[in-house]
Write an enzyme that holds these catalytic residues in place. Structure first.
Site, PDB file in Angstrom:
ATOM      1  N   LEU A 253      79.002  47.219  45.888  1.00  0.00           N
ATOM      2  CA  LEU A 253      78.281  47.588  47.102  1.00  0.00           C
ATOM      3  C   LEU A 253      78.308  49.097  47.301  1.00  0.00           C
ATOM      4  CD1 LEU A 253      76.765  46.802  49.664  1.00  0.00           C
ATOM      5  CD2 LEU A 253      78.983  46.537  50.811  1.00  0.00           C
ATOM      6  N   TYR A 254      79.436  49.730  46.976  1.00  0.00           N
ATOM      7  CA  TYR A 254      79.519  51.190  47.070  1.00  0.00           C
ATOM      8  C   TYR A 254      78.410  51.835  46.245  1.00  0.00           C
ATOM      9  CZ  TYR A 254      81.118  55.930  46.054  1.00  0.00           C
ATOM     10  OH  TYR A 254      81.178  57.290  45.888  1.00  0.00           O
ATOM     11  N   ALA A 255      78.257  51.369  45.000  1.00  0.00           N
ATOM     12  CA  ALA A 255      77.211  51.899  44.127  1.00  0.00           C
ATOM     13  C   ALA A 255      75.826  51.643  44.714  1.00  0.00           C
ATOM     14  CB  ALA A 255      77.326  51.272  42.743  1.00  0.00           C
ATOM     15  N   THR A 257      75.012  51.383  47.860  1.00  0.00           N
ATOM     16  CA  THR A 257      74.724  52.269  48.996  1.00  0.00           C
ATOM     17  C   THR A 257      74.409  53.687  48.520  1.00  0.00           C
ATOM     18  OG1 THR A 257      77.085  52.802  49.343  1.00  0.00           O
ATOM     19  CG2 THR A 257      76.156  50.950  50.585  1.00  0.00           C
ATOM     20  N   LYS A 258      75.041  54.121  47.429  1.00  0.00           N
ATOM     21  CA  LYS A 258      74.733  55.445  46.892  1.00  0.00           C
ATOM     22  C   LYS A 258      73.348  55.461  46.236  1.00  0.00           C
ATOM     23  CE  LYS A 258      78.221  57.989  48.054  1.00  0.00           C
ATOM     24  NZ  LYS A 258      78.025  59.175  48.928  1.00  0.00           N
TER      25      LYS A 258
END
Length: 451
Positions: A253-255, A257-258
């Protein structure tokens, strides 16, 4: 005819009702007087406050905030965001360049790892730097406060606030005509997204949009350099990772959002003429780093005699990262700022084509996690208790490797610090910061041959 007792009882009841009405009227009157006096007192206190903090408002001095709407907004927001003139003075002093044609940079996430280092580098060369940070508790806030203390000693002021607070951002842009924004505030970490997914959306997507909304309406519009991530490459198998490769398979999810941030940047560049440069950082490490990173908590656990997990892939291959030393990352951020072209919009409208860029900032030399542990063993003079375990399916990728030829071409980015040298500097800082009396090797000691 009613009995005398009944007549007497009726009269008494009427009298008591009359007394109750009279008392109620008196109570209402007394309450009204009290409310009026309290309101008058509050009004007098507000007048006194603004008279003390804004003695020159009645003068004929023409400034950029000379209309009634802006003055009112400034007064109210000052009261909420720092207490008036003294707070504004700190903001102005910190953001004013000391060198000719120096930049005036708003650094979001200034109390963070990369943000604090970049703020110092910019300030030391004479640029104006104003920090913004919410000091959240994703990791120990005392480390962020310690970074803030270092910045304060170099006359860098950090406004404590959130990038989702549009009134605060508007207030800052009312006071300072920023030439650039270095946007580093974000919810970091791949694994934490499984515990608190909404924090990533709130910071990395909503927060970024809010910042861009304020920037698009600013006059002048600032050029924006912001932190994307190497995580956007996700399940990409082509190596080394190039900006030309597809980034449509995020593994976390971090990836995601980026990656969303990069798409949002394109949109605001296309519609509003904002100059935007995204930087894909590759596993940044070094002094004042983040405690959630492997090199950091490996050091802590090894000093304390605890075991460390060394991950391998599901098919028993080594996990490796393109570890990039903080000083190299800072040079890349500063290079991107120096080569960022001006935004082309005004009044929230695009007036011409604007610059849109994305770059890898890495070391170009992947190192396995096993070797990372070996280097730390030599630097700390301890033998690690290693648990070799399969990498969990939590969004981490097994391998990263940066191609930085584009950054080299456009602003001379060339990493110079190998992992052994960088970790030596980190360990020296770590034992000093935490006051550890250990068997750590001196700066002039040579690492063992198996480094």
């Amino acid at each position: 005819m009613a009995p005398p007792d009944t007549i007497k009882s009726t009269k008494l009841e009427r009298y008591n009702s009359y007394i109750r009405r009279v008392n109620s009227t008196k109570l209402i009157a007394a309450s009204s007087k009290l409310l009026f006096r309290v309101t008058l007192l509050v009004a007098l206190l507000l007048i006194f406050f603004f008279t003390i903090n804004y003695p020159s408002l009645s003068s004929d001095n023409n400034t950029s905030h000379n209309n009634i709407h802006t003055t009112t907004h400034t007064l109210l927001s000052s009261a909420f965001y720092g207490g008036g003139a003294s707070w504004e003075k700190k903001v102005c002093r910190s953001s004013t360049p000391r060198r000719p044609k120096g930049l005036s940079v708003l650094v979001t996430g200034a109390a963070g790892f990369v943000g604090s280092h970049c703020s110092l580098a910019l300030k030391k060369r004479g640029d104006g730097v104003l920090g913004l940070d919410n000091f959240n508790s994703y990791y120990d806030p005392s480390l962020k406060r310690a970074r803030q203390d270092v910045l304060s000693k170099h006359q860098i002021f950090i406004v404590e606030g959130d990038i989702n607070d549009d009134e605060l951002l508007k207030k800052l842009f009312d006071i300072v005509p920023f030439t650039h924004i270095l946007h580093l505030a974000a919810q970091a970490g791949v694994r934490y997204a499984m515990q608190n997914p909404l924090s990533y959306v709130n910071s990395n997507v909503a927060g970024f949009v809010n910042l861009l909304e304020v920037a698009k309406a600013a006059d002048p519009q600032p050029a924006i350099v912001w932190a994307s991530s190497s995580s956007v490459y996700g399940l990409n198998t082509k190596i080394p990772f190039s900006e030309e490769h597809k980034t449509d398979q995020p593994a976390s999810l971090y990836a995601a959002t980026k990656k969303a941030g990069e798409a949002i940047a394109h949109t605001y560049n296309h519609i509003y003429g904002l100059s935007l440069t995204g930087l894909r950082f590759f596993t940044v490490y070094g002094p004042w780093g983040r405690p959630d990173m492997a090199y950091f908590f490996f050091t802590k656990d090894m000093i304390q005699g605890k075991s460390v997990n060394v991950y391998v892939t599901q098919d028993d291959k080594e996990v490796a990262r393109d570890f990039t030393y903080i000083d190299d990352i800072v040079k890349g951020c500063v290079g991107a700022l120096d080569t960022a072209e001006k935004s082309t919009g005004s009044d929230g409208k695009k007036r011409g084509p604007a610059q849109l860029r994305v770059y890898n900032l890495g070391n170009t030399s992947p190192v396995s996690v096993r070797k990372l542990v070996v280097i730390l063993e030599n630097l700390l003079n301890v033998k690690a208790k290693k648990n070799v375990v399969k990498m969990p399916r939590n969004g981490d990728v097994p391998f990263t490797h940066a191609n930085v030829s584009l950054a080299l071409r456009d602003f001379g980015y060339k990493p110079t610090t190998d992992l052994s040298s960088g970790l030596r500097k980190f360990v020296k800082w770590y034992v000093s910061y935490y006051g550890i009396q250990s068997r750590v090797k001196k700066e002039n000691d040579s690492p063992n041959s198996d480094d």
